[in-house]
Design an enzyme around this catalytic site. Structure first.
Site, PDB file in Angstrom:
ATOM      1  N   LYS A  14     -25.000  12.820  -5.695  1.00  0.00           N
ATOM      2  CA  LYS A  14     -24.310  11.778  -4.937  1.00  0.00           C
ATOM      3  C   LYS A  14     -23.084  12.333  -4.204  1.00  0.00           C
ATOM      4  O   LYS A  14     -22.852  11.991  -3.053  1.00  0.00           O
ATOM      5  CB  LYS A  14     -23.885  10.628  -5.868  1.00  0.00           C
ATOM      6  CG  LYS A  14     -25.063   9.944  -6.556  1.00  0.00           C
ATOM      7  CD  LYS A  14     -24.628   8.695  -7.310  1.00  0.00           C
ATOM      8  CE  LYS A  14     -23.686   8.970  -8.460  1.00  0.00           C
ATOM      9  NZ  LYS A  14     -24.296   9.651  -9.614  1.00  0.00           N
ATOM     10  N   ARG A  89     -21.700   0.424 -11.576  1.00  0.00           N
ATOM     11  CA  ARG A  89     -22.427   1.078 -12.668  1.00  0.00           C
ATOM     12  C   ARG A  89     -22.920   0.089 -13.702  1.00  0.00           C
ATOM     13  O   ARG A  89     -23.624   0.493 -14.641  1.00  0.00           O
ATOM     14  CB  ARG A  89     -21.509   2.078 -13.357  1.00  0.00           C
ATOM     15  CG  ARG A  89     -21.720   3.541 -12.953  1.00  0.00           C
ATOM     16  CD  ARG A  89     -20.744   4.395 -13.740  1.00  0.00           C
ATOM     17  NE  ARG A  89     -21.081   5.774 -13.882  1.00  0.00           N
ATOM     18  CZ  ARG A  89     -20.705   6.749 -13.056  1.00  0.00           C
ATOM     19  NH1 ARG A  89     -20.055   6.473 -11.948  1.00  0.00           N
ATOM     20  NH2 ARG A  89     -21.007   7.994 -13.327  1.00  0.00           N
ATOM     21  N   ARG A 128     -22.464  23.104 -12.839  1.00  0.00           N
ATOM     22  CA  ARG A 128     -21.224  22.626 -12.216  1.00  0.00           C
ATOM     23  C   ARG A 128     -20.049  22.818 -13.167  1.00  0.00           C
ATOM     24  O   ARG A 128     -18.965  23.220 -12.749  1.00  0.00           O
ATOM     25  CB  ARG A 128     -21.396  21.142 -11.861  1.00  0.00           C
ATOM     26  CG  ARG A 128     -20.233  20.534 -11.135  1.00  0.00           C
ATOM     27  CD  ARG A 128     -20.586  19.183 -10.547  1.00  0.00           C
ATOM     28  NE  ARG A 128     -20.513  18.118 -11.538  1.00  0.00           N
ATOM     29  CZ  ARG A 128     -20.800  16.837 -11.287  1.00  0.00           C
ATOM     30  NH1 ARG A 128     -21.214  16.475 -10.081  1.00  0.00           N
ATOM     31  NH2 ARG A 128     -20.705  15.931 -12.216  1.00  0.00           N
ATOM     32  N   ARG A 134     -14.518  20.474 -14.686  1.00  0.00           N
ATOM     33  CA  ARG A 134     -14.667  19.080 -15.138  1.00  0.00           C
ATOM     34  C   ARG A 134     -15.006  19.064 -16.617  1.00  0.00           C
ATOM     35  O   ARG A 134     -16.044  19.564 -17.030  1.00  0.00           O
ATOM     36  CB  ARG A 134     -15.765  18.374 -14.328  1.00  0.00           C
ATOM     37  CG  ARG A 134     -15.189  17.562 -13.192  1.00  0.00           C
ATOM     38  CD  ARG A 134     -16.241  16.786 -12.482  1.00  0.00           C
ATOM     39  NE  ARG A 134     -16.858  15.747 -13.291  1.00  0.00           N
ATOM     40  CZ  ARG A 134     -17.595  14.777 -12.789  1.00  0.00           C
ATOM     41  NH1 ARG A 134     -17.808  14.716 -11.491  1.00  0.00           N
ATOM     42  NH2 ARG A 134     -18.146  13.869 -13.577  1.00  0.00           N
ATOM     43  N   ARG A 146     -23.897  10.895 -21.159  1.00  0.00           N
ATOM     44  CA  ARG A 146     -23.718  10.240 -19.853  1.00  0.00           C
ATOM     45  C   ARG A 146     -25.059   9.797 -19.286  1.00  0.00           C
ATOM     46  O   ARG A 146     -25.165   8.723 -18.681  1.00  0.00           O
ATOM     47  CB  ARG A 146     -23.026  11.192 -18.874  1.00  0.00           C
ATOM     48  CG  ARG A 146     -21.521  11.216 -19.096  1.00  0.00           C
ATOM     49  CD  ARG A 146     -20.889  12.476 -18.579  1.00  0.00           C
ATOM     50  NE  ARG A 146     -21.037  12.683 -17.163  1.00  0.00           N
ATOM     51  CZ  ARG A 146     -21.011  13.880 -16.581  1.00  0.00           C
ATOM     52  NH1 ARG A 146     -20.874  14.979 -17.306  1.00  0.00           N
ATOM     53  NH2 ARG A 146     -21.131  13.986 -15.291  1.00  0.00           N
TER      54      ARG A 146
HETATM   55  P1  ADP Z   1     -21.072  11.636 -12.510  1.00  0.00           P
HETATM   56  O1  ADP Z   1     -20.946  12.964 -11.850  1.00  0.00           O
HETATM   57  O2  ADP Z   1     -21.374  11.719 -13.977  1.00  0.00           O
HETATM   58  O3  ADP Z   1     -21.932  10.672 -11.754  1.00  0.00           O
HETATM   59  P2  ADP Z   1     -18.525  10.378 -11.789  1.00  0.00           P
HETATM   60  O4  ADP Z   1     -17.709  11.453 -11.204  1.00  0.00           O
HETATM   61  O5  ADP Z   1     -19.044   9.304 -10.885  1.00  0.00           O
HETATM   62  O6  ADP Z   1     -19.679  11.035 -12.640  1.00  0.00           O
HETATM   63  O7  ADP Z   1     -17.754   9.665 -13.003  1.00  0.00           O
HETATM   64  C1  ADP Z   1     -17.301  10.394 -14.121  1.00  0.00           C
HETATM   65  C2  ADP Z   1     -16.983   9.438 -15.280  1.00  0.00           C
HETATM   66  O8  ADP Z   1     -16.034   8.451 -14.835  1.00  0.00           O
HETATM   67  C3  ADP Z   1     -18.167   8.624 -15.798  1.00  0.00           C
HETATM   68  O9  ADP Z   1     -18.923   9.325 -16.757  1.00  0.00           O
HETATM   69  C4  ADP Z   1     -17.436   7.399 -16.385  1.00  0.00           C
HETATM   70  O10 ADP Z   1     -16.860   7.695 -17.637  1.00  0.00           O
HETATM   71  C5  ADP Z   1     -16.295   7.161 -15.428  1.00  0.00           C
HETATM   72  N1  ADP Z   1     -16.688   6.223 -14.331  1.00  0.00           N
HETATM   73  C6  ADP Z   1     -16.844   6.534 -13.012  1.00  0.00           C
HETATM   74  N2  ADP Z   1     -17.211   5.454 -12.302  1.00  0.00           N
HETATM   75  C7  ADP Z   1     -17.284   4.423 -13.196  1.00  0.00           C
HETATM   76  C8  ADP Z   1     -17.644   3.043 -13.099  1.00  0.00           C
HETATM   77  N3  ADP Z   1     -18.008   2.496 -11.925  1.00  0.00           N
HETATM   78  N4  ADP Z   1     -17.616   2.282 -14.225  1.00  0.00           N
HETATM   79  C9  ADP Z   1     -17.266   2.806 -15.404  1.00  0.00           C
HETATM   80  N5  ADP Z   1     -16.930   4.104 -15.586  1.00  0.00           N
HETATM   81  C10 ADP Z   1     -16.937   4.910 -14.492  1.00  0.00           C
END
Ligand code: ADP
Length: 191
Positions: A14, A89, A128, A134, A146
């Protein structure tokens, strides 16, 4: 406005594809993961609370994320559209987003859902983690947590938008360029 949700599990690409899309269409990128990481870097109260959950692979509470998204949209009233990345989400986040957009007489135009196998996701995220710093990408059990959160709570987002016939599935494996071409074709028929 043209509002797009880029949807898919962690590691589905994404972030990478968002960069291509915003560069080409001038949409405003709204990544809740990035917003939360900024809060963590700035050591805000919200950031400190979110970090504990994020480091366990769990979701941050809906009201926290929804408040953050509302503030961001208010701060970007001039945007010609938003690209939502990592949000919504949960079903509650979908309902809240619809309400935020409706205030502006707007709606989600399309949900582009990237599909990638679990083993490929784990491989990409560990890769990554080796370079990005991260903390949620370093440990395989957190990565699997996750992905489990995604299956338990986040796939409901696709079901929610399917009832309005807004979801298009895109294969998220192949080259970055070929996946982008598939996304672009779907956007171009709708924008
Ligand atoms: P990923 O690369 O896992 O898709 P993101 O960078 O979008 O992750 O998000 C990292 C973390 O931030 C998620 O695992 C979650 O803990 C939190 N997070 C991000 N967006 C949301 C959301 N819309 N609702 C709840 N938690 C979120």
């Amino acid at each position: 406005m043209f509002n797009l949700i880029l949807f898919g599990p962690p590691g589905s690409g994404k972030g990478t594809q968002s960069e291509n899309i915003i560069a080409n269409y001038g949409l405003q990128h709204l990544s809740t993961g990035n917003l939360l990481r900024t809060e963590i870097a700035n050591q805000t109260t919200l950031g400190l609370q979110a970090k504990q959950l994020m480091d366990q692979g769990q979701l941050v509470p809906d009201e926290v994320v929804i408040g953050m998204v509302g503030n961001f949209m208010d701060a970007h009233r001039e945007a010609k559209g938003f690209l939502f990345d990592g949000f919504p989400r949960t079903t509650a986040q979908c309902v809240a987003l619809d309400a935020l957009l409706k205030q502006k007489s707007n709606e989600i135009n399309v949900v582009l859902a990237l599909e990638v196998s679990e083993e490929e996701l784990v491989k990409r995220l560990l890769g990554r983690g080796a370079t990005s710093g991260r903390s949620d990408d370093i440990n395989e059990s957190i990565i699997r947590a996750r992905i489990k959160e995604y299956h338990d709570k986040t796939t409901a987002v696709a079901t929610y938008y399917q009832q309005f016939d807004k979801v298009v599935h895109i294969k998220g494996e192949g080259t970055v360029e070929s996946i982008y071409a598939d996304l672009k074709a779907e956007i171009d028929t709708r924008i």
